[in-house]
Design an enzyme around this catalytic site. Structure first.
Site, mmCIF file in Angstrom:
data_model
loop_
_atom_site.group_PDB
_atom_site.id
_atom_site.type_symbol
_atom_site.label_atom_id
_atom_site.label_comp_id
_atom_site.label_asym_id
_atom_site.label_seq_id
_atom_site.Cartn_x
_atom_site.Cartn_y
_atom_site.Cartn_z
ATOM 1 N N PRO A 1 12.581 -5.140 -7.225
ATOM 2 C CA PRO A 1 11.459 -5.492 -8.107
ATOM 3 C C PRO A 1 11.101 -4.351 -9.044
ATOM 4 C CG PRO A 1 11.029 -6.229 -5.878
ATOM 5 C CD PRO A 1 12.293 -5.418 -5.821
ATOM 6 N N CYS A 2 10.811 -4.709 -10.307
ATOM 7 C CA CYS A 2 10.701 -3.682 -11.346
ATOM 8 C C CYS A 2 9.287 -3.167 -11.567
ATOM 9 C CB CYS A 2 11.239 -4.244 -12.664
ATOM 10 S SG CYS A 2 10.261 -5.644 -13.298
ATOM 11 N N GLN A 3 8.281 -3.744 -10.878
ATOM 12 C CA GLN A 3 6.899 -3.387 -11.212
ATOM 13 C C GLN A 3 6.629 -1.895 -11.095
ATOM 14 O OE1 GLN A 3 7.872 -5.890 -9.342
ATOM 15 N NE2 GLN A 3 6.755 -7.758 -9.845
ATOM 16 N N TYR B 1 8.634 0.492 -11.686
ATOM 17 C CA TYR B 1 9.324 1.237 -12.739
ATOM 18 C C TYR B 1 8.825 0.870 -14.135
ATOM 19 C CZ TYR B 1 12.627 1.642 -8.826
ATOM 20 O OH TYR B 1 13.198 1.856 -7.593
ATOM 21 N N SER B 2 8.175 -0.280 -14.233
ATOM 22 C CA SER B 2 7.738 -0.789 -15.523
ATOM 23 C C SER B 2 6.713 0.127 -16.173
ATOM 24 C CB SER B 2 7.137 -2.185 -15.328
ATOM 25 O OG SER B 2 6.308 -2.548 -16.393
#
Length: 422
Positions: free
Chosen positions: A123-125, A127-128
């Site tokens: 999940p990218c949250q 790193y976003s």
């Protein structure tokens, strides 16, 4: 050459990346995904491919057209005794990592006793850049920062010939670049060369500006280099190409059940037919509009009018005072956004599950946010791709996914590389 290359699919989501590899004939050993609804969606899609490949597609159509309940659909599939579609496993964590590995080892047998490629991205949250901007601690303490370590452990254990790791470009700078650097160093210790590039989904004919960092790695025994992907769209298409055949809806109208399109297949856009987003025997499913309150509809009308008139975005602070209900007027001023009908959409994100303010339909006659099917089309999901779970989950699944057309383009190149060595 192996008849089918085997794939281990980690952090699978609803299967956007998987779909590209399915379309290129890969065989899945296992899918690992935490979310129950996303995992159910991927199971449904995996069964679709198995049925389609065995000339049993009518069973899938009966399901998505509402003639079979889901348990009946799965039962009919099981009765056919077709080859396995792979394991469907839940969240990977330290406590169950070893049992997952054992399950996967048990799935490998015969001539398919190895994993040829591992794909996925956590999940990218964490790193976003947007996520870090909203979090007072910049996501530095978020445990999702370290999910990539599970991916690394599975590479070390199964020693695939190749791997594909996908994430948001913000991963490069997350935790001051330490995660990006650690991933490179770790796979090098395991005997792999890897390169990472930022690719834009629109260059794979997805009707969306969507940049993602794609790591591709290979065993250092091989004389490979990073594949050459298109740097500009091969053909110019617009969002209008995927909206024109869909029935107009007012807020609250529509249905998840199958209905007819506004126009016959022969009149559907070349884009939909070329990329098999819509097929000749499809029915339209999951095209149901959200209900919006009167204040939001007034705002939508203003932002649609301004966008359609002069192609500019209305900032939150430009709204009449009586329509400004948020106290924060210094950040996120573009919280209402119309999709560009005559170009590419802005990037679809999982936040659409919370509200539709950032994905407003450009038609002033409708004044609503996009439906699940409209968002799915922007992401290049085929119309016969059924998303399981409640509508909020369906939106999240689509927003988190790799666009299937982009995934297909990546899978084509991975297949070429495997053809050289296996």
């Amino acid at each position: 050459m192996k008849s089918k290359y085997t794939v281990l699919d980690m952090f699978s989501g609803a299967g956007g990346l998987s779909e590209g590899f399915f379309q290129q004939g890969f065989k899945f050993v296992s899918h690992i995904e935490k979310n129950d609804h996303a995992r159910a969606t991927l199971e449904t899609r995996s069964i679709y491919h198995a049925l389609n490949n065995s000339n049993n597609g009518a069973i899938y159509r009966d399901y998505i057209y509402g003639d079979l309940k889901r348990d009946e659909f799965i039962q009919k599939f099981n009765e056919l005794e077709l080859p396995t579609v792979g394991l469907f496993q839940g969240e990977v964590c330290n406590s169950n990592e070893e049992s997952m590995i054992q399950n996967i080892e048990g799935q490998l047998d015969g001539s398919d006793n190895s994993v040829d490629v591992i794909i996925g991205g956590p999940p990218c949250q964490a790193y976003s850049l947007v996520g870090r901007g909203r979090d007072p601690k910049g996501m530095k303490s978020d445990p999702r920062n370290y999910l990539y370590k599970h991916y690394l452990k599975f590479i070390k254990k199964f020693k695939p010939e190749l791997f594909v790791f996908e994430n948001v470009p913000g991963m490069i700078s997350a935790k001051n670049g330490s995660i990006y650097t650690d991933l490179h160093h770790a796979v090098k210790k395991f005997g792999y060369e890897t390169e990472a590039k930022i690719l834009n989904a629109k260059n794979f004919s997805v009707l969306q500006e969507r940049k993602r960092i794609i790591f591709i790695g290979w065993k250092n025994d091989y004389d490979f280099s990073y594949p050459i992907f298109p740097e500009k769209p091969p053909e110019e298409f617009h969002v209008s190409d995927i909206l024109q055949d869909l029935p107009s809806l007012q807020p609250g109208e529509g249905t998840d059940y199958p209905v007819d399109y506004k126009m016959p297949f022969s009149d559907a856009s070349f884009y939909l037919r070329k990329f098999k987003i819509r097929r000749k025997d499809d029915k339209l499913i999951q095209h149901r509009a959200r209900i919006h309150n009167s204040q939001d509809r007034k705002i939508y009308e203003l932002v649609i009018s301004k966008w359609n008139h002069d192609k500019t975005r209305l900032k939150y602070t430009d709204l009449p005072p009586e329509l400004q209900s948020h106290n924060n007027k210094n950040a996120f001023l573009d919280r209402f956004k119309v999709v560009n009908m005559n170009g590419y959409s802005h990037s679809v994100v999982a936040h659409i599950a919370k509200d539709g303010h950032y994905f407003i339909h450009p038609d002033l006659e409708q004044i609503r946010s996009l439906t699940v099917r409209e968002v799915a089309r922007i992401q290049s999901f085929p119309d016969n791709y059924k998303f399981e779970g409640p509508r909020t989950s369906q939106y999240s699944q689509i927003g988190n996914a790799v666009p299937p057309l982009m995934a297909n383009g990546i899978a084509v190149e991975i297949k070429k590389m495997l053809n050289e060595i296996l």
